[in-house]
Design an enzyme around this catalytic site. Structure first.
Site, PDB file in Angstrom:
ATOM      1  N   CYS A 185     -39.768 -61.932 -40.360  1.00 24.07           N
ATOM      2  CA  CYS A 185     -40.771 -61.400 -39.435  1.00 24.07           C
ATOM      3  C   CYS A 185     -41.930 -62.384 -39.369  1.00 24.07           C
ATOM      4  O   CYS A 185     -42.418 -62.849 -40.400  1.00 24.07           O
ATOM      5  CB  CYS A 185     -41.270 -60.055 -39.927  1.00 24.07           C
ATOM      6  SG  CYS A 185     -39.932 -58.913 -40.311  1.00 24.07           S
ATOM      7  N   ARG A 210     -51.167 -53.871 -59.702  1.00 18.64           N
ATOM      8  CA  ARG A 210     -52.509 -53.741 -59.128  1.00 18.64           C
ATOM      9  C   ARG A 210     -53.148 -52.404 -59.486  1.00 18.64           C
ATOM     10  O   ARG A 210     -54.305 -52.325 -59.822  1.00 18.64           O
ATOM     11  CB  ARG A 210     -52.406 -53.879 -57.603  1.00 18.64           C
ATOM     12  CG  ARG A 210     -53.741 -53.843 -56.919  1.00 18.64           C
ATOM     13  CD  ARG A 210     -53.645 -53.722 -55.420  1.00 18.64           C
ATOM     14  NE  ARG A 210     -52.716 -54.668 -54.822  1.00 18.64           N
ATOM     15  CZ  ARG A 210     -52.445 -54.693 -53.521  1.00 18.64           C
ATOM     16  NH1 ARG A 210     -53.023 -53.849 -52.707  1.00 18.64           N
ATOM     17  NH2 ARG A 210     -51.596 -55.560 -53.033  1.00 18.64           N
ATOM     18  N   TYR A 211     -52.390 -51.310 -59.373  1.00 15.60           N
ATOM     19  CA  TYR A 211     -52.911 -49.976 -59.678  1.00 15.60           C
ATOM     20  C   TYR A 211     -52.407 -49.560 -61.067  1.00 15.60           C
ATOM     21  O   TYR A 211     -51.330 -50.007 -61.490  1.00 15.60           O
ATOM     22  CB  TYR A 211     -52.408 -48.963 -58.651  1.00 15.60           C
ATOM     23  CG  TYR A 211     -52.734 -49.316 -57.221  1.00 15.60           C
ATOM     24  CD1 TYR A 211     -53.997 -49.060 -56.700  1.00 15.60           C
ATOM     25  CD2 TYR A 211     -51.784 -49.898 -56.398  1.00 15.60           C
ATOM     26  CE1 TYR A 211     -54.299 -49.377 -55.379  1.00 15.60           C
ATOM     27  CE2 TYR A 211     -52.070 -50.213 -55.078  1.00 15.60           C
ATOM     28  CZ  TYR A 211     -53.329 -49.945 -54.576  1.00 15.60           C
ATOM     29  OH  TYR A 211     -53.622 -50.261 -53.279  1.00 15.60           O
ATOM     30  N   CYS A 256     -45.203 -61.539 -41.437  1.00 15.01           N
ATOM     31  CA  CYS A 256     -44.983 -61.113 -42.829  1.00 15.01           C
ATOM     32  C   CYS A 256     -46.193 -61.393 -43.726  1.00 15.01           C
ATOM     33  O   CYS A 256     -46.746 -62.483 -43.720  1.00 15.01           O
ATOM     34  CB  CYS A 256     -43.764 -61.832 -43.396  1.00 15.01           C
ATOM     35  SG  CYS A 256     -43.418 -61.358 -45.095  1.00 15.01           S
ATOM     36  N   CYS A 287     -34.791 -62.350 -46.483  1.00 18.83           N
ATOM     37  CA  CYS A 287     -34.770 -61.187 -45.589  1.00 18.83           C
ATOM     38  C   CYS A 287     -33.734 -61.424 -44.504  1.00 18.83           C
ATOM     39  O   CYS A 287     -33.383 -62.567 -44.207  1.00 18.83           O
ATOM     40  CB  CYS A 287     -36.127 -60.986 -44.918  1.00 18.83           C
ATOM     41  SG  CYS A 287     -37.395 -60.537 -46.092  1.00 18.83           S
ATOM     42  N   ARG A 323     -48.726 -47.796 -60.930  1.00 20.34           N
ATOM     43  CA  ARG A 323     -47.666 -48.307 -60.046  1.00 20.34           C
ATOM     44  C   ARG A 323     -47.582 -49.823 -60.170  1.00 20.34           C
ATOM     45  O   ARG A 323     -48.575 -50.475 -60.463  1.00 20.34           O
ATOM     46  CB  ARG A 323     -48.009 -48.041 -58.572  1.00 20.34           C
ATOM     47  CG  ARG A 323     -47.837 -46.636 -58.111  1.00 20.34           C
ATOM     48  CD  ARG A 323     -48.835 -46.297 -57.013  1.00 20.34           C
ATOM     49  NE  ARG A 323     -50.130 -45.976 -57.567  1.00 20.34           N
ATOM     50  CZ  ARG A 323     -51.267 -45.911 -56.884  1.00 20.34           C
ATOM     51  NH1 ARG A 323     -51.272 -46.154 -55.587  1.00 20.34           N
ATOM     52  NH2 ARG A 323     -52.401 -45.623 -57.471  1.00 20.34           N
ATOM     53  N   ARG A 350     -46.057 -61.686 -46.879  1.00 26.68           N
ATOM     54  CA  ARG A 350     -45.651 -62.631 -47.945  1.00 26.68           C
ATOM     55  C   ARG A 350     -45.055 -63.891 -47.334  1.00 26.68           C
ATOM     56  O   ARG A 350     -44.145 -64.516 -47.886  1.00 26.68           O
ATOM     57  CB  ARG A 350     -44.658 -61.982 -48.913  1.00 26.68           C
ATOM     58  CG  ARG A 350     -45.224 -60.834 -49.661  1.00 26.68           C
ATOM     59  CD  ARG A 350     -44.645 -60.603 -51.046  1.00 26.68           C
ATOM     60  NE  ARG A 350     -45.321 -59.470 -51.632  1.00 26.68           N
ATOM     61  CZ  ARG A 350     -44.803 -58.241 -51.725  1.00 26.68           C
ATOM     62  NH1 ARG A 350     -43.564 -58.010 -51.338  1.00 26.68           N
ATOM     63  NH2 ARG A 350     -45.509 -57.257 -52.234  1.00 26.68           N
ATOM     64  N   ASP A 374     -52.938 -57.674 -42.691  1.00 24.46           N
ATOM     65  CA  ASP A 374     -53.656 -58.401 -43.745  1.00 24.46           C
ATOM     66  C   ASP A 374     -54.102 -59.760 -43.208  1.00 24.46           C
ATOM     67  O   ASP A 374     -53.571 -60.257 -42.214  1.00 24.46           O
ATOM     68  CB  ASP A 374     -52.741 -58.576 -44.960  1.00 24.46           C
ATOM     69  CG  ASP A 374     -52.346 -57.238 -45.572  1.00 24.46           C
ATOM     70  OD1 ASP A 374     -53.237 -56.381 -45.708  1.00 24.46           O
ATOM     71  OD2 ASP A 374     -51.157 -57.056 -45.874  1.00 24.46           O
ATOM     72  N   ASP A 426     -55.534 -52.724 -46.501  1.00 25.05           N
ATOM     73  CA  ASP A 426     -55.353 -53.224 -47.862  1.00 25.05           C
ATOM     74  C   ASP A 426     -56.476 -54.236 -48.081  1.00 25.05           C
ATOM     75  O   ASP A 426     -56.492 -55.297 -47.436  1.00 25.05           O
ATOM     76  CB  ASP A 426     -53.975 -53.899 -47.979  1.00 25.05           C
ATOM     77  CG  ASP A 426     -53.312 -53.584 -49.303  1.00 25.05           C
ATOM     78  OD1 ASP A 426     -54.048 -53.227 -50.241  1.00 25.05           O
ATOM     79  OD2 ASP A 426     -52.081 -53.715 -49.389  1.00 25.05           O
ATOM     80  N   LYS A 446     -55.701 -50.222 -51.355  1.00 17.29           N
ATOM     81  CA  LYS A 446     -55.565 -49.648 -50.008  1.00 17.29           C
ATOM     82  C   LYS A 446     -56.587 -48.548 -49.807  1.00 17.29           C
ATOM     83  O   LYS A 446     -56.803 -47.743 -50.714  1.00 17.29           O
ATOM     84  CB  LYS A 446     -54.193 -48.987 -49.866  1.00 17.29           C
ATOM     85  CG  LYS A 446     -53.063 -49.908 -49.553  1.00 17.29           C
ATOM     86  CD  LYS A 446     -51.830 -49.098 -49.162  1.00 17.29           C
ATOM     87  CE  LYS A 446     -50.622 -49.992 -49.186  1.00 17.29           C
ATOM     88  NZ  LYS A 446     -50.218 -50.343 -50.559  1.00 17.29           N
TER      89      LYS A 446
HETATM   90  S1  SF4 Z   1     -42.086 -58.120 -43.298  1.00 20.01           S
HETATM   91 FE1  SF4 Z   1     -41.673 -59.887 -44.607  1.00 20.01          FE
HETATM   92  S2  SF4 Z   1     -40.697 -59.025 -46.410  1.00 20.01           S
HETATM   93 FE2  SF4 Z   1     -40.590 -57.471 -44.815  1.00 20.01          FE
HETATM   94  S3  SF4 Z   1     -38.607 -57.793 -43.811  1.00 20.01           S
HETATM   95 FE3  SF4 Z   1     -40.112 -58.931 -42.659  1.00 20.01          FE
HETATM   96  S4  SF4 Z   1     -40.061 -60.994 -43.516  1.00 20.01           S
HETATM   97 FE4  SF4 Z   1     -39.081 -59.641 -44.976  1.00 20.01          FE
END
Ligand code: SF4
Length: 344
Positions: free
Chosen positions: A107, A90-91, A110, A103, A94, A112, A271, A308, A315
């Site tokens: 979460c 993206r940048y 998340c 994971c 980086r 993603r 996001d 973001d 960002k």
């Molecule tokens: S935020 Fe998403 S990528 Fe990060 S640890 Fe939690 S589930 Fe995994």
């Protein structure tokens, strides 16, 4: 099998498993996990004090994740900014390399969520060939972030192979690893892992604590091991409704992080990711939190609050307004809310 792999295998992955400890009706969560999987490690589960507390909200599925809203799976256009599979560029200087879609804990907020836990992790060998070719041909990239999923869920040998391949690219100066295992699976931070990582310096680790209740002896010990291996530790926190959208909670978190040698780096505005809208707060809540931090605790404990921008536009830091100009004079607001004259 190593201890951390045993812990991972003992994680709970179905809402029915919650019944052993909590008086809840698991059927209300069942539909959710067929779309967005659940995994909670024994360590993270042990941090839950009661249903719907800040730890619970981060890891236990909620039917609201399936509600229809205007949010989209990939608001940052990561897929569109991917020149070769696995790499997000993206940048100019980086890039992010997604090395895993697994994971320790999935979460609920998340960013993603579209792929983490629901799509297979990439075949590392083939992906690395393409990624290393692209990186070698793109000398502007000097800083690479290993991300996921969680890169530290890869076994030691795979991680070592990735780092060896990346370190063979001379212009790649910095390698960063984004990981939540110090929070969710601290036993993964082994002496052997640290001895591998320290061979590839400069390595930076960004971890992801969201609430002071996540900082306990085991997570502090994991961070200490990384620090003792000479790895600078930063922390990214996501501003989450019902978890940490409170100035006192955030201040406590930032101060506790510094005490375990982790430098608060970012507070992220949520996001606009499909399935996570119930965690979103207003931007004014984030500004209120920053005002409660700046000047009221050490500058070291004061991260950037960032948004973001959708579409992969980058960002940007969001700052409270501290300065007003009146003619030749600047009026600067101090931490007590007083407007102080300053001549520039
Ligand atoms: S935020 Fe998403 S990528 Fe990060 S640890 Fe939690 S589930 Fe995994």
């Amino acid at each position: 099998m190593k201890q951390w792999q045993r812990s991972l295998a003992e994680s709970i992955t179905s809402p029915e498993d919650l019944l052993h400890q909590f008086d809840v009706d698991p059927s209300r969560f069942s539909n959710v996990v067929t779309r967005y999987p659940m995994r909670i490690t024994p360590h993270y589960l042990s941090l839950i004090r009661e249903p719907f507390d800040p730890i619970w909200r981060q890891c236990v599925p909620d039917p609201i994740e399936l509600s229809k809203d205007e949010l989209v799976p990939d608001p940052l256009n990561e897929e569109g900014l991917s020149p070769v599979p696995g790499l997000i560029h993206r940048y100019p200087d980086r890039a992010v390399l997604v090395v895993s879609t697994a994971c320790a804990v999935y979460c609920r907020f998340c960013m993603r969520k579209r792929k983490v836990g629901c799509t297979p992790s990439p075949a590392i060998g083939r992906m690395l060939d393409d990624v290393c070719r692209y990186l070698s041909e793109t000398p502007a990239i000097r800083d690479l972030i290993l991300s996921g999923g969680d890169p530290l869920l890869l076994d030691d040998e795979t991680l070592e192979e990735i780092l060896e391949r990346l370190r063979s690219i001379p212009h790649l100066e910095i390698i960063r690893i984004g990981t939540r295992v110090p929070v969710t699976l601290p036993e993964r931070i082994t002496t052997r892992l640290c001895s591998i990582l320290k061979r590839f310096h400069p390595i930076y680790v960004n971890t992801h604590f969201n609430h002071p209740a996540e900082i306990v002896a085991a997570s502090a010990a994991a961070c200490a091991k990384l620090s003792d291996a000479g790895i600078p530790l930063g922390n990214q926190t996501v501003l989450l409704r019902g978890v940490n959208d409170d100035p006192a909670v955030m201040k406590h978190l930032m101060q506790r992080l510094l005490a375990i040698r982790v430098r608060p780096y970012y507070i992220h505005q949520m996001d606009l990711v499909q399935g996570t809208g119930h965690f979103r707060t207003s931007v004014s809540k984030g500004i209120e939190i920053m005002e409660a931090l700046r000047g009221h605790t050490s500058g070291l404990a004061t991260p950037y609050y960032v948004i973001d921008l959708p579409g992969g536009k980058g960002k940007v830091p969001v700052l409270p307004e501290y300065v007003q100009r009146r003619g030749d004079v600047l009026l600067v607001r101090n931490y007590l809310g007083e407007m102080v004259e300053y001549r520039d």
